[in-house]
Each structure stands twice: as structure tokens, then as C-alpha cells.
Design a protein around this motif. Structure first.
Motif, PDB file in Angstrom:
ATOM      1  N   UNK A   5       0.682  -1.113  -0.101  1.00  0.00           N
ATOM      2  CA  UNK A   5      -0.061   0.149  -0.035  1.00  0.00           C
ATOM      3  C   UNK A   5       0.875   1.171   0.081  1.00  0.00           C
ATOM      4  N   UNK A   6       0.498   2.186  -0.808  1.00  0.00           N
ATOM      5  CA  UNK A   6       1.196   3.669  -0.630  1.00  0.00           C
ATOM      6  C   UNK A   6       0.317   4.720  -0.800  1.00  0.00           C
ATOM      7  N   UNK A   7       0.449   5.758  -0.704  1.00  0.00           N
ATOM      8  CA  UNK A   7      -0.205   7.016  -0.778  1.00  0.00           C
ATOM      9  C   UNK A   7       0.750   8.219  -1.130  1.00  0.00           C
ATOM     10  N   UNK A  94      -3.716  19.433  -3.298  1.00  0.00           N
ATOM     11  CA  UNK A  94      -2.905  18.212  -3.658  1.00  0.00           C
ATOM     12  C   UNK A  94      -3.602  17.083  -4.418  1.00  0.00           C
ATOM     13  N   UNK A 112       9.083  -7.039   0.460  1.00  0.00           N
ATOM     14  CA  UNK A 112       9.674  -6.053   1.173  1.00  0.00           C
ATOM     15  C   UNK A 112      10.444  -5.089   0.280  1.00  0.00           C
ATOM     16  N   UNK A 116       9.548  -0.986  -0.862  1.00  0.00           N
ATOM     17  CA  UNK A 116      10.153   0.430  -0.902  1.00  0.00           C
ATOM     18  C   UNK A 116      10.391   0.813  -2.479  1.00  0.00           C
TER      19      UNK A 116
ATOM     20  N   UNK B   5       5.638  -3.206   4.964  1.00  0.00           N
ATOM     21  CA  UNK B   5       6.901  -3.973   4.512  1.00  0.00           C
ATOM     22  C   UNK B   5       7.743  -3.019   3.988  1.00  0.00           C
ATOM     23  N   UNK B   6       9.242  -3.073   4.201  1.00  0.00           N
ATOM     24  CA  UNK B   6      10.111  -2.300   3.479  1.00  0.00           C
ATOM     25  C   UNK B   6      11.612  -3.033   3.664  1.00  0.00           C
ATOM     26  N   UNK B 109      -6.726   4.405   4.718  1.00  0.00           N
ATOM     27  CA  UNK B 109      -5.945   5.388   4.047  1.00  0.00           C
ATOM     28  C   UNK B 109      -4.727   5.692   4.628  1.00  0.00           C
ATOM     29  N   UNK B 112      -2.073   3.470   4.160  1.00  0.00           N
ATOM     30  CA  UNK B 112      -1.218   3.816   3.028  1.00  0.00           C
ATOM     31  C   UNK B 112      -0.220   4.863   3.149  1.00  0.00           C
ATOM     32  N   UNK B 113      -0.735   5.849   3.836  1.00  0.00           N
ATOM     33  CA  UNK B 113       0.006   7.183   3.959  1.00  0.00           C
ATOM     34  C   UNK B 113       1.398   6.779   4.600  1.00  0.00           C
ATOM     35  N   UNK B 115       2.835   3.768   5.066  1.00  0.00           N
ATOM     36  CA  UNK B 115       3.970   2.983   4.320  1.00  0.00           C
ATOM     37  C   UNK B 115       4.614   3.839   3.721  1.00  0.00           C
ATOM     38  N   UNK B 116       4.156   4.790   2.902  1.00  0.00           N
ATOM     39  CA  UNK B 116       5.045   5.588   1.833  1.00  0.00           C
ATOM     40  C   UNK B 116       5.858   6.639   3.011  1.00  0.00           C
ATOM     41  N   UNK B 119       8.809   4.876   3.953  1.00  0.00           N
ATOM     42  CA  UNK B 119       9.902   4.594   2.990  1.00  0.00           C
ATOM     43  C   UNK B 119      10.503   6.083   2.645  1.00  0.00           C
ATOM     44  N   UNK B 120      10.033   7.246   3.003  1.00  0.00           N
ATOM     45  CA  UNK B 120      10.703   8.212   2.863  1.00  0.00           C
ATOM     46  C   UNK B 120      11.831   8.669   4.130  1.00  0.00           C
ATOM     47  N   UNK B 142       7.083  15.936   1.953  1.00  0.00           N
ATOM     48  CA  UNK B 142       5.647  15.843   2.400  1.00  0.00           C
ATOM     49  C   UNK B 142       4.676  15.419   1.549  1.00  0.00           C
ATOM     50  N   UNK B 143       3.664  14.591   1.824  1.00  0.00           N
ATOM     51  CA  UNK B 143       2.678  13.776   1.062  1.00  0.00           C
ATOM     52  C   UNK B 143       1.487  14.205   0.933  1.00  0.00           C
ATOM     53  N   UNK B 144       0.936  14.896   1.932  1.00  0.00           N
ATOM     54  CA  UNK B 144      -0.630  15.620   1.810  1.00  0.00           C
ATOM     55  C   UNK B 144      -0.682  16.772   2.463  1.00  0.00           C
ATOM     56  N   UNK B 145      -1.629  17.570   2.118  1.00  0.00           N
ATOM     57  CA  UNK B 145      -1.988  19.025   2.322  1.00  0.00           C
ATOM     58  C   UNK B 145      -1.868  19.036   3.980  1.00  0.00           C
ATOM     59  N   UNK B 146      -2.258  17.962   4.650  1.00  0.00           N
ATOM     60  CA  UNK B 146      -2.464  18.253   6.283  1.00  0.00           C
ATOM     61  C   UNK B 146      -0.984  17.821   7.026  1.00  0.00           C
TER      62      UNK B 146
END
Lengths: 147, 147
Positions: A5-7, A94, A112, A116, B5-6, B109, B112-113, B115-116, B119-120, B142-146
Motif C-alpha cells: 500500500x502507498x499514498x 494536492x 519488502x 520500498x 513491509x520495506x 488510507x 497507505x500514507x 507506508x510511503x 519509505x521516505x 511531504x505527501x499531503x496537505x495536512x
């Protein structure tokens, strides 16, 4: 079955621009792999190559500005039959991608790695749309000795 | 229950240096959040803050150069009770982190956020060890407005 899952949110973009980045050969080549070919319509098969290996994706669903769904028809054994979806929506300034790579049989180490690596490429897509420059294969961040 | 998972490989590092980046306040502050405090020993609680919010992690296991395991004891409702593990190994010239954030109840959701976002931050950890410079909060992507 476990899923990846990603966003990712893209600033000052649009649903149409993100959809285009997921559905046109020139745009896919600018964030995932420079070696992208094939059919972009529903029922077509996209070929993504990374040196010797790669993935063939059958395009299952295309809903403009909303959703893209692929199914893996050739590639690493762990990927065959899995599905990859991109659902799009707008949050203020966004454009948001909700990503899912579903249908993995087992949470193996390769899963895994791929989780990534998807993040690396989705951040490349974000960079492409925010700055005009992505980092597709072979110029993406490497995560292991065999890459 | 779904897991995040990463896997991230760090070039020309060492098991000891990666372990140190996961277990010392100054090093954690250099890749995850600059606002990191608390106890680093087994049974202690680490406090990671991101502006108003954040996470408290109880240190459950520490195996030098091999494994770190935390459990979330305070933070967003979805995180409480979940566990975060880092397993380390050497592949040629690469030190590999196998990461798992386990025990999510639902693939919401926010998962999802996160997870990414993991990774960051794991790429920030990679950058810290490969170049001497990470990108911890508040300087991460940053990945979202909030955010």
C-alpha cells in the motif's frame, strides 16, 4: 493475502495530469522505466523493462482522472497474477494517488524490496509532476547489490 | 492483519553503524525526527514528535548489529499496540534493513500514507549513512496537505 500500500500527494498538479502520467508511454517512461512500450488501452499490454528483466501488465480498467488497474501477465513468478491499482482524488491543492499492489501469496523478502521500490518510483512520479523531472530506471535510487 | 513491509540497503556502511542509527537519540534525530527523546534501553520508551503529534515507542528487543523491536504505546489510535521491527544483515558491500510495521487492524488510507512515509524516512536513514546527511522531520518530503 498481503498487499503493498502507498499514498502519494502531488502538489499543484491535476487529476488529468496524474492520469496522463499513468496512461501514456512517454509519461510512464519519465518516472518508472525509460524502457516502456506496448498498448495503453483497456485489453492492451504494457511492457516495462529494467535491463534483462521486467513486467508485462495487461490494462484491465481505465477511468479517466479516477482510476487505473493493471494485472501482471509476465515477470517474476511472485508478481504474476497480482494487480496494481492507482485511485486518484483531489485534496485541496494536492492530487492524491492511493496505490495498491494486491495478491501477493507470501510476505517474502522480495515483497519488502518491491514495497520500498514502489515508493522510490512513486516519489519519482511526484517529482516529475512537481518539477518536470523524474528519476526513472536506470537513474532511480538503488536498494541492493543485485540491482 | 496487514503489515507495512520495506527493505533498504545502505552502501559501504556496517551492521554496527546501522544499529547505532536505530538505537541512539542523536542518530534517530538525524533521520526520523529532530524532536526525539527518551530511554534507549530495553524497557525504555522513546518519544518521537512531529509538531503537535507523535509516537511513544517501548523498546522491546535490542540485539546489537542484528535486530531492534519497538511497540507503540502512545500515538494515533491506529498505531497503538502495533510493533515495528528492523532486522539487519550484510549482502556484499550493502547493509540491509528488513523493516516491518505489524499489527494494523485495517488497511485504512492512513496505513497507505504511513507506508510511503516510512519509505521516505528509511531513504533519509540511507542518505544519512551514505552521505552524512539525512532529511528528518521537519525537512522530509511531504505527501499531503495536512502534513
Amino acid at each position: 493475502m498481503p498487499d503493498i500500500l502507498h499514498k502519494v500527494g502531488i502538489k499543484s498538479s491535476s487529476l488529468n495530469d496524474v492520469y496522463s502520467a499513468l496512461t501514456e508511454i512517454d509519461n510512464l517512461s519519465a518516472w518508472w522505466t525509460t524502457d516502456t512500450k506496448g498498448g495503453t488501452k483497456v485489453g492492451g499490454a504494457l511492457q516495462f523493462r529494467f535491463g534483462a528483466g521486467g513486467f508485462d501488465m495487461k490494462v484491465l480498467e481505465l477511468h479517466p482522472a479516477t482510476r487505473v488497474l493493471w494485472q501482471v501477465v509476465d515477470g517474476p513468478e511472485e508478481w504474476i497474477g497480482t494487480t496494481i491499482s492507482f485511485d486518484l482524488k483531489q485534496n485541496d491543492d494536492w492530487t492524491i494517488i492511493i496505490f495498491k499492489h494486491a495478491g501477493w501469496k507470501q510476505p517474502v523478502e522480495f515483497m519488502h524490496h518491491c514495497s520500498t521500490k514502489w515508493a522510490v518510483f512513486l516519489l519519482s512520479l511526484k517529482s516529475l509532476l512537481e518539477t518536470g523531472k523524474g528519476a526513472p530506471y536506470p537513474n532511480e535510487i538503488k536498494l541492493d547489490s543485485w540491482e
